[in-house]
Design a protein around this motif. Structure first.
Motif, PDB file in Angstrom:
ATOM      1  N   VAL A   1      -4.655   9.731  -9.037  1.00  0.00           N
ATOM      2  CA  VAL A   1      -5.135  10.889  -9.790  1.00  0.00           C
ATOM      3  C   VAL A   1      -4.921  10.652 -11.278  1.00  0.00           C
ATOM      4  O   VAL A   1      -5.827  10.844 -12.086  1.00  0.00           O
ATOM      5  CB  VAL A   1      -4.436  12.187  -9.349  1.00  0.00           C
ATOM      6  N   HIS A   2      -3.739  10.207 -11.618  1.00  0.00           N
ATOM      7  CA  HIS A   2      -3.421   9.992 -13.032  1.00  0.00           C
ATOM      8  C   HIS A   2      -4.123   8.782 -13.619  1.00  0.00           C
ATOM      9  O   HIS A   2      -4.380   8.735 -14.810  1.00  0.00           O
ATOM     10  CB  HIS A   2      -1.909   9.907 -13.236  1.00  0.00           C
ATOM     11  N   ALA A   3      -4.468   7.797 -12.784  1.00  0.00           N
ATOM     12  CA  ALA A   3      -5.178   6.604 -13.283  1.00  0.00           C
ATOM     13  C   ALA A   3      -6.545   7.002 -13.825  1.00  0.00           C
ATOM     14  O   ALA A   3      -6.985   6.468 -14.827  1.00  0.00           O
ATOM     15  CB  ALA A   3      -5.329   5.574 -12.170  1.00  0.00           C
ATOM     16  N   LYS A   4      -7.210   7.950 -13.192  1.00  0.00           N
ATOM     17  CA  LYS A   4      -8.519   8.386 -13.668  1.00  0.00           C
ATOM     18  C   LYS A   4      -8.389   9.146 -14.986  1.00  0.00           C
ATOM     19  O   LYS A   4      -9.212   9.017 -15.876  1.00  0.00           O
ATOM     20  CB  LYS A   4      -9.200   9.286 -12.637  1.00  0.00           C
ATOM     21  N   GLU A   5      -7.343   9.942 -15.085  1.00  0.00           N
ATOM     22  CA  GLU A   5      -7.141  10.739 -16.281  1.00  0.00           C
ATOM     23  C   GLU A   5      -6.849   9.868 -17.503  1.00  0.00           C
ATOM     24  O   GLU A   5      -7.193  10.229 -18.625  1.00  0.00           O
ATOM     25  CB  GLU A   5      -5.998  11.733 -16.070  1.00  0.00           C
ATOM     26  N   THR A   6      -6.220   8.708 -17.289  1.00  0.00           N
ATOM     27  CA  THR A   6      -5.872   7.856 -18.421  1.00  0.00           C
ATOM     28  C   THR A   6      -6.878   6.742 -18.649  1.00  0.00           C
ATOM     29  O   THR A   6      -6.784   6.014 -19.612  1.00  0.00           O
ATOM     30  CB  THR A   6      -4.465   7.217 -18.203  1.00  0.00           C
ATOM     31  N   ALA A   7      -7.825   6.604 -17.724  1.00  0.00           N
ATOM     32  CA  ALA A   7      -8.811   5.517 -17.851  1.00  0.00           C
ATOM     33  C   ALA A   7      -9.866   5.847 -18.898  1.00  0.00           C
ATOM     34  O   ALA A   7     -10.124   6.915 -19.283  1.00  0.00           O
ATOM     35  CB  ALA A   7      -9.466   5.261 -16.513  1.00  0.00           C
TER      36      ALA A   7
ATOM     37  N   LEU B   1       0.824  -1.208   0.000  1.00  0.00           N
ATOM     38  CA  LEU B   1       0.000   0.000   0.000  1.00  0.00           C
ATOM     39  C   LEU B   1       0.864   1.266   0.000  1.00  0.00           C
ATOM     40  O   LEU B   1       0.488   2.287  -0.572  1.00  0.00           O
ATOM     41  CB  LEU B   1      -0.951   0.005   1.194  1.00  0.00           C
ATOM     42  N   ALA B   2       2.024   1.192   0.633  1.00  0.00           N
ATOM     43  CA  ALA B   2       2.938   2.337   0.661  1.00  0.00           C
ATOM     44  C   ALA B   2       3.534   2.614  -0.718  1.00  0.00           C
ATOM     45  O   ALA B   2       3.950   3.736  -1.002  1.00  0.00           O
ATOM     46  CB  ALA B   2       4.050   2.102   1.683  1.00  0.00           C
ATOM     47  N   ASP B   3       3.577   1.598  -1.565  1.00  0.00           N
ATOM     48  CA  ASP B   3       4.123   1.764  -2.919  1.00  0.00           C
ATOM     49  C   ASP B   3       3.151   2.449  -3.878  1.00  0.00           C
ATOM     50  O   ASP B   3       3.513   2.746  -5.016  1.00  0.00           O
ATOM     51  CB  ASP B   3       4.525   0.409  -3.503  1.00  0.00           C
ATOM     52  N   ILE B   4       1.932   2.695  -3.440  1.00  0.00           N
ATOM     53  CA  ILE B   4       0.941   3.356  -4.292  1.00  0.00           C
ATOM     54  C   ILE B   4       0.813   4.803  -3.840  1.00  0.00           C
ATOM     55  O   ILE B   4       0.225   5.089  -2.793  1.00  0.00           O
ATOM     56  CB  ILE B   4      -0.430   2.657  -4.225  1.00  0.00           C
ATOM     57  N   ALA B   5       1.385   5.707  -4.622  1.00  0.00           N
ATOM     58  CA  ALA B   5       1.330   7.134  -4.303  1.00  0.00           C
ATOM     59  C   ALA B   5      -0.007   7.707  -4.757  1.00  0.00           C
ATOM     60  O   ALA B   5      -0.618   7.230  -5.721  1.00  0.00           O
ATOM     61  CB  ALA B   5       2.472   7.875  -4.989  1.00  0.00           C
ATOM     62  N   LEU B   6      -0.433   8.746  -4.071  1.00  0.00           N
ATOM     63  CA  LEU B   6      -1.687   9.405  -4.404  1.00  0.00           C
ATOM     64  C   LEU B   6      -1.681   9.896  -5.851  1.00  0.00           C
ATOM     65  O   LEU B   6      -2.715   9.867  -6.514  1.00  0.00           O
ATOM     66  CB  LEU B   6      -1.909  10.567  -3.422  1.00  0.00           C
ATOM     67  N   THR B   7      -0.533  10.283  -6.357  1.00  0.00           N
ATOM     68  CA  THR B   7      -0.457  10.741  -7.752  1.00  0.00           C
ATOM     69  C   THR B   7      -0.880   9.644  -8.718  1.00  0.00           C
ATOM     70  O   THR B   7      -1.479   9.931  -9.747  1.00  0.00           O
ATOM     71  CB  THR B   7       0.968  11.197  -8.111  1.00  0.00           C
ATOM     72  N   GLN B   8      -0.592   8.398  -8.385  1.00  0.00           N
ATOM     73  CA  GLN B   8      -0.998   7.285  -9.253  1.00  0.00           C
ATOM     74  C   GLN B   8      -2.512   7.211  -9.367  1.00  0.00           C
ATOM     75  O   GLN B   8      -3.046   6.880 -10.431  1.00  0.00           O
ATOM     76  CB  GLN B   8      -0.462   5.963  -8.728  1.00  0.00           C
TER      77      GLN B   8
END
Length: 136
Positions: free
Chosen positions: A130-136, A121-128
């Motif tokens: 945010v950007h996952a929604k933008e590219t989905a 869980l620590a390896d998943i940054a909040l930026t990931q």
């Protein structure tokens, strides 16, 4: 393992707050409207997230909420722990008594398992998120 609804909602609120980075501050009411969560729930979570130094509350005419540190420096583990406390799959790791403690061969191994889960869980940054929604 299943996260509580509040931990799930906290991740949603933090992702939403992170999407406002660079746009100034956002209110709890705006976060509630954008996420579809009830305002009282968002306010309760904002209090927990502020207390954990993940959000910062700024008062005044141009006040509101903002991330307390860069989104890249906030992990899903940070958010979950702000709401749930330390990440642990079993209660015995937290020194709670157990009827089977004397015969338990797993107790020394649970910290390894818990550390691996927290690490994931620590390896998943909040930026990931945010950007996952933008590219989905």
């Amino acid at each position: 393992m299943r996260l509580s609804n509040l931990a799930d909602y906290a991740v949603i609120i933090m992702r939403q707050a992170a999407s406002h980075c660079g746009d100034g501050r956002v209110s709890a009411a705006e976060l509630a409207r954008e996420s579809g969560l009830p305002v009282p729930t968002v306010q309760r979570l904002v209090s927990k997230l502020t207390g954990a130094h993940l959000l910062r509350s700024v008062r005044g005419a141009h006040g509101g909420l903002q991330l307390a540190r860069p989104a890249a420096a906030i992990s899903v583990a940070d958010i979950v722990e702000a709401v749930e406390g330390p990440i642990a799959l079993t209660a015995c790791v937290e020194a709670q008594e157990c009827d089977f403690e004397d015969a338990c061969s797993m107790k020394p191994h649970w910290p390894i398992i818990n550390d691996a889960l927290r690490g994931a869980l620590a390896d998943i940054a909040l930026t990931q998120l945010v950007h996952a929604k933008e590219t989905a």
